[in-house]
Structure formats: structure tokens, C-alpha cells
Write an enzyme that holds these catalytic residues in place. Structure first.
Site, mmCIF file in Angstrom:
data_model
loop_
_atom_site.group_PDB
_atom_site.id
_atom_site.type_symbol
_atom_site.label_atom_id
_atom_site.label_comp_id
_atom_site.label_asym_id
_atom_site.label_seq_id
_atom_site.Cartn_x
_atom_site.Cartn_y
_atom_site.Cartn_z
ATOM 1 N N PRO A 10 0.786 -1.229 0.000
ATOM 2 C CA PRO A 10 0.000 0.000 0.000
ATOM 3 C C PRO A 10 0.819 1.281 0.000
ATOM 4 C CG PRO A 10 -0.137 -1.150 2.113
ATOM 5 C CD PRO A 10 0.513 -2.080 1.164
ATOM 6 N N ASN A 11 0.302 2.233 -0.769
ATOM 7 C CA ASN A 11 0.830 3.600 -0.873
ATOM 8 C C ASN A 11 2.134 3.703 -1.667
ATOM 9 O OD1 ASN A 11 -1.297 4.804 0.749
ATOM 10 N ND2 ASN A 11 -0.360 3.732 2.466
ATOM 11 N N ARG A 18 4.981 11.011 -2.536
ATOM 12 C CA ARG A 18 4.653 10.672 -1.164
ATOM 13 C C ARG A 18 5.845 10.931 -0.237
ATOM 14 N NH1 ARG A 18 4.667 4.579 1.272
ATOM 15 N NH2 ARG A 18 3.832 5.124 3.309
ATOM 16 N N TYR A 23 10.912 8.977 1.512
ATOM 17 C CA TYR A 23 10.909 7.890 0.523
ATOM 18 C C TYR A 23 11.595 8.239 -0.801
ATOM 19 C CZ TYR A 23 7.583 5.943 3.843
ATOM 20 O OH TYR A 23 6.993 5.464 4.993
ATOM 21 N N ASN A 74 8.195 -5.299 -0.954
ATOM 22 C CA ASN A 74 8.089 -4.192 -0.004
ATOM 23 C C ASN A 74 6.628 -4.176 0.431
ATOM 24 O OD1 ASN A 74 7.873 -1.891 1.486
ATOM 25 N ND2 ASN A 74 9.011 -0.586 0.054
ATOM 26 N N ALA A 77 3.098 -0.662 4.869
ATOM 27 C CA ALA A 77 2.666 -0.730 6.270
ATOM 28 C C ALA A 77 2.229 -2.135 6.687
ATOM 29 C CB ALA A 77 1.525 0.263 6.515
ATOM 30 N N GLU A 98 12.662 -9.187 1.784
ATOM 31 C CA GLU A 98 11.865 -7.998 2.140
ATOM 32 C C GLU A 98 12.737 -6.754 2.001
ATOM 33 O OE1 GLU A 98 9.535 -8.186 5.900
ATOM 34 O OE2 GLU A 98 10.476 -6.260 6.343
ATOM 35 N N HIS A 100 12.864 -2.262 2.139
ATOM 36 C CA HIS A 100 12.264 -0.990 2.532
ATOM 37 C C HIS A 100 13.145 0.157 2.070
ATOM 38 C CE1 HIS A 100 9.334 -3.021 5.009
ATOM 39 N NE2 HIS A 100 10.318 -3.799 5.421
ATOM 40 N N ARG A 107 12.922 4.749 12.846
ATOM 41 C CA ARG A 107 11.744 5.620 12.745
ATOM 42 C C ARG A 107 10.816 5.398 13.952
ATOM 43 N NH1 ARG A 107 9.115 5.125 7.029
ATOM 44 N NH2 ARG A 107 8.063 6.987 7.850
HETATM 45 C C1 DQA Z 1 8.170 1.278 3.905
HETATM 46 C C2 DQA Z 1 8.193 1.490 5.423
HETATM 47 C C3 DQA Z 1 6.823 1.268 6.034
HETATM 48 O O1 DQA Z 1 6.858 1.502 7.424
HETATM 49 C C4 DQA Z 1 5.811 2.209 5.420
HETATM 50 O O2 DQA Z 1 4.524 1.944 5.930
HETATM 51 C C5 DQA Z 1 5.822 2.183 3.926
HETATM 52 C C6 DQA Z 1 7.094 2.137 3.238
HETATM 53 C C7 DQA Z 1 9.514 1.637 3.251
HETATM 54 O O3 DQA Z 1 9.738 1.217 2.120
HETATM 55 O O4 DQA Z 1 10.326 2.353 3.844
HETATM 56 O O5 DQA Z 1 4.781 2.279 3.286
HETATM 57 O O6 DQA Z 1 7.896 -0.091 3.635
#
Ligand code: DQA
Length: 144
Positions: A10-11, A18, A23, A74, A77, A98, A100, A107
Site C-alpha cells: 500500500p501507498n 509521497r 521515501y 516491499n 505498512a 523484504e 524498505h 523511525r
Molecule cells: C516502507 C516502510 C513502512 O513503514 C511504510 O509503511 C511504507 C514504506 C519503506 O519502504 O520504507 O509504506 O515499507
């Protein structure tokens, strides 16, 4: 040629606009283009999938039982609370890494815990878009 699936949660479709201070300013398409270049260099085929929905990601992971040799994910959240995605990764038994963009350990406290990482080979966190490239290289070591 081994085929890998790149999953973004998501997102992450909003990358570029964003919270660029966290990011970065690259879009997801730009990151995927970099992955394609590296994959070609390494001799891997890539498929891309992004969804804002937990169940859609679970369904996609299930499809990996045939025809997919590795997963780069990735989970956004969902990283922090999706036991369903963790169980899907464990269920299909396909090697998974995984990644990020941000350093989730530096954080808010809720981000420092991944419930998915234990079902993965490992985690790359904190190197911006480069995390994806490092993750792809790590996965390549397993599948090639
Ligand atoms: C993320 C880190 C997560 O905590 C966050 O919710 C994201 C992006 C990252 O790539 O840093 O959506 O996965």
C-alpha cells in the site's frame, strides 16, 4: 531463465510524491525500470505487482507456487501487522527478500517490527531505491 515477482504494498504507487523527504523522489515506475536493467544484467525475468489490498497481495503470493522462483517484496505498512502476508510467504515456500526504502529501525517504534521478515531470507532497509537493487542481488544469489 529464473523468474522473480516484485511486490509492492500500500501507498507505494504514490512514490515520487509521497513524503519525498523519507521515501525519495523516484516513482515506482522509475525504480522498476532500474530493477529491469539489473535483472537483465543478472539473467533474471521480472514480473511486477502493486496493490493497496492485503487479500490481493495474499492471492498473488499464492500464484507463485508455479512459475515464480523468488519474491522481492516491499509490504509497506503491512510489514508491521500482516500475519496473512507472512503466512502466505511461508505457505508457498518461494524464497523471498523484504525491502524498505527507509530504515524502519530508525523511525517510529511501530515500524521497527516486521512480522514478515522471519518468513523471508532476509531484509534490506534504509537505502532508498537502492534497497530494491540490493534485495534483487541477494535473491539472485539464491535462485541462479
Ligand atoms: C516502507 C516502510 C513502512 O513503514 C511504510 O509503511 C511504507 C514504506 C519503506 O519502504 O520504507 O509504506 O515499507
Amino acid at each position: 531463465m529464473p523468474k522473480l515477482l516484485v511486490i509492492n504494498g500500500p501507498n507505494l504507487n504514490l512514490l515520487g510524491m509521497r513524503e519525498p523527504g523519507i521515501y525519495g523522489s523516484q516513482s515506482l515506475d522509475a525504480i522498476n525500470d532500474k530493477l529491469k536493467v539489473l535483472a537483465e544484467e543478472l539473467g533474471l525475468k521480472l514480473e511486477f505487482f502493486q496493490s493497496n489490498h492485503e487479500g490481493a497481495i495474499v492471492d498473488k503470493i499464492h500464484e507463485c507456487v508455479s512459475g515464480i522462483d523468488g519474491i522481492l517484496i516491499n509490504p509497506g505498512a503491512f510489514t508491521h501487522y500482516s500475519y496473512a502476508i507472512r503466512d502466505a510467504v511461508a505457505a508457498v515456500g518461494v524464497p523471498c527478500v523484504e525491502v524498505h526504502l527507509s530504515n524502519i529501525h530508525a523511525r517510529e517504534e511501530f515500524r521497527s517490527k516486521s512480522v514478515i521478515a522471519a518468513a523471508c531470507l532476509g531484509q534490506v532497509s534504509g537505502f532508498g531505491a537502492f534497497s530494491y537493487l540490493l534485495g534483487l542481488r541477494a535473491l539472485a544469489e539464491k535462485v541462479l
